[in-house]
Design a protein around this motif. Structure first.
Motif: not given
Length: 284
Positions: A185-190, A192-196, A216-217
């Motif tokens: 469901p949730i994808q960051g960029t190549n 990464g991304c910061n997820i809560t 995910t970073t």
């Protein structure tokens, strides 16, 4: 000069747009608002804008078309037809169904720097279902999903553009219910991304990988429930930065957690305040 427009749709009526809703380029802020307590019913194809700085959808039940993007960017590869850089999109108290994507880049997939990035994409108190995905191949610096349900999607629900100059988004998912999502469901960029990710309820997610996120970073969050499949016991909790960063209760099978998930009744059988509040067992 900024031009702010609000379109108020009258309570108790339903509206059908047979052609795309094309927003004049002079408009910088647009709100589509349903009047009254009940959501106003709209049937529509795409909203085409030229440099909108803010778009708000509020108190609407929008049924889209299966080959159309509701918030289309660069349709027919016209690069002017996209949100302004740093724009804000807010979708609140809405039900969205039937469209292919809620927000998408409809231009040439190879184009990179021509893709603007929103400053924020906000979804609160919404029910989005029976679509491909919510956010696909466009860009946003921050994305916030709260008190909402994402049900029956064949693509990646939250999939901002991953390559080149795309900003690493900060993605917050709180008090949401995610069920029947066929892909991660949730994808960051190549990069990464910061997820809560906290106080969410999920089931029947990404059978191929059992992942909730990817690229995910950093990630953090507790109070989550992830239901095991009734048949094979698989449960999707993977893809976060470290296995302990986001915590889950995985004690329940799907049939033990929901009244009837397969048919869309996502009411909880247990008395916890997690997931979309509209499905709480005891609504306070």
């Amino acid at each position: 000069p900024s031009t702010k427009i609000a379109l108020l749709f009258a309570s108790g009526n339903s509206y059908n747009f047979s052609t795309n809703l094309v927003i004049p380029s002079a408009v910088t802020e647009l709100m589509l608002l349903g009047d009254g307590k009940q959501q106003v019913v709209l049937s529509m194809k795409s909203i085409i804008n030229t440099g909108l700085q803010k778009l708000s959808l509020n108190n609407l039940k929008i049924t889209g078309e299966s080959n159309a993007t509701l918030l289309s960017n660069a349709a027919e590869d016209n690069l002017d037809n996209q949100f302004a850089s740093g724009a804000v999109v807010e979708i609140k108290k809405c039900e969205l169904t039937g469209m292919k994507y809620v927000c998408n880049w409809d231009g040439n997939k190879d184009r990179d720097v021509e893709r603007n990035a929103l400053s924020s994409f906000v979804v609160n108190d919404c029910y989005m279902h029976d679509i491909v995905s919510v956010f696909e191949e466009y860009r946003s610096e921050t994305m916030m999903f709260t008190n909402s349900t994402f049900y029956k999607m064949s693509g990646q629900a939250i999939h901002p553009h991953t390559y080149g100059t795309a900003p690493n988004p900060t993605i917050t998912v709180q008090y949401c219910t995610l069920v029947g999502l066929d892909k991660t469901p949730i994808q960051g960029t190549n990069q990464g991304c910061n997820i809560t990710y906290e106080n969410n309820v999920s089931a029947m997610i990404d059978p191929a990988h059992s992942n909730l996120s990817y690229n995910t970073t950093s990630s953090t969050g507790e109070g989550n429930y992830a239901a095991k499949n009734d048949d094979d016991g698989k449960v999707a909790t993977g893809g976060f930065k470290s296995e302990t960063a986001v915590t889950f209760n995985t004690d329940y099978k799907v049939s033990d957690l929901f009244v009837n998930a397969a048919n869309g009744d996502l009411t909880l059988k247990i008395d916890v305040q997690a997931g979309d509040p509209r499905w709480y067992k005891s609504v306070e």
